[in-house]
Scaffold this motif. Structure first.
Motif, PDB file in Angstrom:
ATOM      1  N   GLY A  77       0.841  -1.189   0.000  1.00  0.00           N
ATOM      2  CA  GLY A  77       0.000   0.000   0.000  1.00  0.00           C
ATOM      3  C   GLY A  77       0.877   1.240   0.000  1.00  0.00           C
ATOM      4  O   GLY A  77       2.102   1.151   0.190  1.00  0.00           O
ATOM      5  N   TYR A  78       0.234   2.393  -0.207  1.00  0.00           N
ATOM      6  CA  TYR A  78       0.990   3.628  -0.414  1.00  0.00           C
ATOM      7  C   TYR A  78       0.288   4.802   0.257  1.00  0.00           C
ATOM      8  O   TYR A  78      -0.935   4.905   0.229  1.00  0.00           O
ATOM      9  CB  TYR A  78       1.119   3.926  -1.917  1.00  0.00           C
ATOM     10  CG  TYR A  78       1.579   2.715  -2.690  1.00  0.00           C
ATOM     11  CD1 TYR A  78       2.934   2.399  -2.790  1.00  0.00           C
ATOM     12  CD2 TYR A  78       0.654   1.848  -3.275  1.00  0.00           C
ATOM     13  CE1 TYR A  78       3.353   1.265  -3.459  1.00  0.00           C
ATOM     14  CE2 TYR A  78       1.064   0.713  -3.946  1.00  0.00           C
ATOM     15  CZ  TYR A  78       2.418   0.422  -4.030  1.00  0.00           C
ATOM     16  OH  TYR A  78       2.835  -0.711  -4.675  1.00  0.00           O
ATOM     17  N   PHE A  80       0.686   8.820  -0.266  1.00  0.00           N
ATOM     18  CA  PHE A  80       1.304   9.860  -1.075  1.00  0.00           C
ATOM     19  C   PHE A  80       1.244  11.184  -0.317  1.00  0.00           C
ATOM     20  O   PHE A  80       0.159  11.676  -0.015  1.00  0.00           O
ATOM     21  CB  PHE A  80       0.588   9.987  -2.419  1.00  0.00           C
ATOM     22  CG  PHE A  80       0.671   8.750  -3.266  1.00  0.00           C
ATOM     23  CD1 PHE A  80       1.760   8.522  -4.085  1.00  0.00           C
ATOM     24  CD2 PHE A  80      -0.340   7.796  -3.220  1.00  0.00           C
ATOM     25  CE1 PHE A  80       1.844   7.370  -4.860  1.00  0.00           C
ATOM     26  CE2 PHE A  80      -0.273   6.646  -3.989  1.00  0.00           C
ATOM     27  CZ  PHE A  80       0.824   6.428  -4.811  1.00  0.00           C
ATOM     28  N   LEU A  97       3.979   7.768 -11.339  1.00  0.00           N
ATOM     29  CA  LEU A  97       2.826   6.880 -11.419  1.00  0.00           C
ATOM     30  C   LEU A  97       2.749   6.208 -12.787  1.00  0.00           C
ATOM     31  O   LEU A  97       2.467   5.018 -12.900  1.00  0.00           O
ATOM     32  CB  LEU A  97       1.538   7.663 -11.131  1.00  0.00           C
ATOM     33  CG  LEU A  97       1.320   8.073  -9.675  1.00  0.00           C
ATOM     34  CD1 LEU A  97       0.266   9.170  -9.581  1.00  0.00           C
ATOM     35  CD2 LEU A  97       0.919   6.873  -8.824  1.00  0.00           C
ATOM     36  N   TRP A 104       1.386  -1.383  -8.980  1.00  0.00           N
ATOM     37  CA  TRP A 104       0.397  -0.650  -8.178  1.00  0.00           C
ATOM     38  C   TRP A 104      -0.876  -1.456  -7.934  1.00  0.00           C
ATOM     39  O   TRP A 104      -1.632  -1.164  -7.004  1.00  0.00           O
ATOM     40  CB  TRP A 104      -0.032   0.638  -8.887  1.00  0.00           C
ATOM     41  CG  TRP A 104       1.004   1.655  -9.216  1.00  0.00           C
ATOM     42  CD1 TRP A 104       1.367   2.072 -10.466  1.00  0.00           C
ATOM     43  CD2 TRP A 104       1.772   2.463  -8.308  1.00  0.00           C
ATOM     44  NE1 TRP A 104       2.321   3.058 -10.391  1.00  0.00           N
ATOM     45  CE2 TRP A 104       2.583   3.326  -9.071  1.00  0.00           C
ATOM     46  CE3 TRP A 104       1.849   2.530  -6.918  1.00  0.00           C
ATOM     47  CZ2 TRP A 104       3.459   4.236  -8.510  1.00  0.00           C
ATOM     48  CZ3 TRP A 104       2.725   3.440  -6.349  1.00  0.00           C
ATOM     49  CH2 TRP A 104       3.518   4.280  -7.130  1.00  0.00           C
ATOM     50  N   ALA A 109      -4.368   3.094  -1.662  1.00  0.00           N
ATOM     51  CA  ALA A 109      -3.667   4.378  -1.763  1.00  0.00           C
ATOM     52  C   ALA A 109      -4.308   5.355  -0.794  1.00  0.00           C
ATOM     53  O   ALA A 109      -5.531   5.485  -0.753  1.00  0.00           O
ATOM     54  CB  ALA A 109      -3.753   4.924  -3.187  1.00  0.00           C
ATOM     55  N   ARG A 127      -6.910  10.388  -6.863  1.00  0.00           N
ATOM     56  CA  ARG A 127      -7.849   9.279  -6.664  1.00  0.00           C
ATOM     57  C   ARG A 127      -8.277   8.687  -8.009  1.00  0.00           C
ATOM     58  O   ARG A 127      -8.385   7.467  -8.169  1.00  0.00           O
ATOM     59  CB  ARG A 127      -9.088   9.755  -5.901  1.00  0.00           C
ATOM     60  CG  ARG A 127      -8.850  10.122  -4.441  1.00  0.00           C
ATOM     61  CD  ARG A 127     -10.184  10.551  -3.808  1.00  0.00           C
ATOM     62  NE  ARG A 127     -10.010  11.204  -2.529  1.00  0.00           N
ATOM     63  CZ  ARG A 127      -9.780  10.592  -1.374  1.00  0.00           C
ATOM     64  NH1 ARG A 127      -9.703   9.273  -1.347  1.00  0.00           N
ATOM     65  NH2 ARG A 127      -9.632  11.282  -0.248  1.00  0.00           N
ATOM     66  N   ALA A 130      -5.414   6.751  -9.426  1.00  0.00           N
ATOM     67  CA  ALA A 130      -5.249   5.506  -8.677  1.00  0.00           C
ATOM     68  C   ALA A 130      -6.232   4.438  -9.139  1.00  0.00           C
ATOM     69  O   ALA A 130      -5.877   3.256  -9.256  1.00  0.00           O
ATOM     70  CB  ALA A 130      -5.416   5.772  -7.184  1.00  0.00           C
ATOM     71  N   MET A 135      -5.589   0.663  -8.169  1.00  0.00           N
ATOM     72  CA  MET A 135      -5.414   0.803  -6.737  1.00  0.00           C
ATOM     73  C   MET A 135      -6.790   1.044  -6.103  1.00  0.00           C
ATOM     74  O   MET A 135      -7.759   1.344  -6.797  1.00  0.00           O
ATOM     75  CB  MET A 135      -4.471   1.965  -6.408  1.00  0.00           C
ATOM     76  CG  MET A 135      -3.025   1.668  -6.709  1.00  0.00           C
ATOM     77  SD  MET A 135      -1.907   2.938  -6.033  1.00  0.00           S
ATOM     78  CE  MET A 135      -1.842   4.080  -7.404  1.00  0.00           C
ATOM     79  N   PRO A 137      -8.192   3.676  -3.703  1.00  0.00           N
ATOM     80  CA  PRO A 137      -8.013   4.890  -2.897  1.00  0.00           C
ATOM     81  C   PRO A 137      -8.991   4.906  -1.734  1.00  0.00           C
ATOM     82  O   PRO A 137     -10.185   4.687  -1.929  1.00  0.00           O
ATOM     83  CB  PRO A 137      -8.288   6.030  -3.890  1.00  0.00           C
ATOM     84  CG  PRO A 137      -9.109   5.423  -4.977  1.00  0.00           C
ATOM     85  CD  PRO A 137      -8.753   3.966  -5.033  1.00  0.00           C
TER      86      PRO A 137
END
Length: 198
Positions: A77-78, A80, A97, A104, A109, A127, A130, A135, A137
């Motif tokens: 997971g990330y 930012f 990205l 990813w 996220a 978002r 992502a 991902m 978000p």
């Protein structure tokens, strides 16, 4: 234990990003159910995207891009940490990205934004990006905005003094932990298939 990257999304020499990154990391690292690592885009000086295609379709040739993709792949997971430039995310973050795709996929996220409106507009765009990168978000974000941002940036106030921001951080971390664990379990129990591009 899920491993989460805290990605510093500005590379300017005069960037503000280090303060919110260190503040957020100091809170996040008190958790015992997630592992965190700060990842600085300065350490990955990616050129403007110039590959024949996304690495979804063709391996990247650039050595820094390959190193970046390997780093992104390490995490579950990330978070930012992002500024807002002219109502959008930083160019270096968008470029980073774009340099990765499968790495990813199917990971959460989260966002820590700073600036006059707490990078709310940049985060809204992130978002959307992502989602395209497959991902997930999460809903809650942290916004360091208005008087709080200017007090830290221009008047030398310490973010640790802004204790009323911490419940938002904890709420975001709770959501992030749930999604990171759920998606990690799902990825590990599902046979690998080729990602679907939108």
């Amino acid at each position: 234990m899920p491993k989460i990257a805290i990605i510093i999304s500005s590379t300017r020499e005069a960037r503000f990003a280090d303060k919110p990154t260190q503040w957020f990391a100091s809170i996040a690292k008190t958790r015992t159910d997630l592992e965190f690592e700060i990842v600085d885009l300065r350490d990955f000086p990616l050129p403007f995207f110039n590959e024949v295609a996304s690495n979804l379709y063709a391996p990247s040739q650039n050595e820094v891009a390959q190193r970046w993709q390997q780093k992104v792949a390490e995490f579950d997971g990330y978070v930012f940490v992002t500024a807002e430039y002219n109502h959008g995310p930083t160019g270096v973050l968008k470029n980073a990205l774009d340099y990765s795709y499968p790495e990813w996929n199917k990971k959460p996220a989260a966002f820590v934004g700073y600036g006059s409106v707490g990078a709310a507009r940049a985060i809204e765009q992130l978002r959307q990006i992502a989602v395209e990168l497959q991902m997930a978000p999460i809903r809650t974000a942290v916004h360091i905005q208005g008087a709080d941002f200017f007090a830290v940036w221009q008047q030398g106030k310490d973010l640790n003094e802004l204790t009323y921001l911490e419940p938002g951080v904890q709420g975001m971390l709770e959501e992030l932990a749930w999604w990171a664990k759920a998606l990690k379990t799902a990825r590990e129990s599902t046979p690998e298939t080729a990602p679907v591009s939108g």
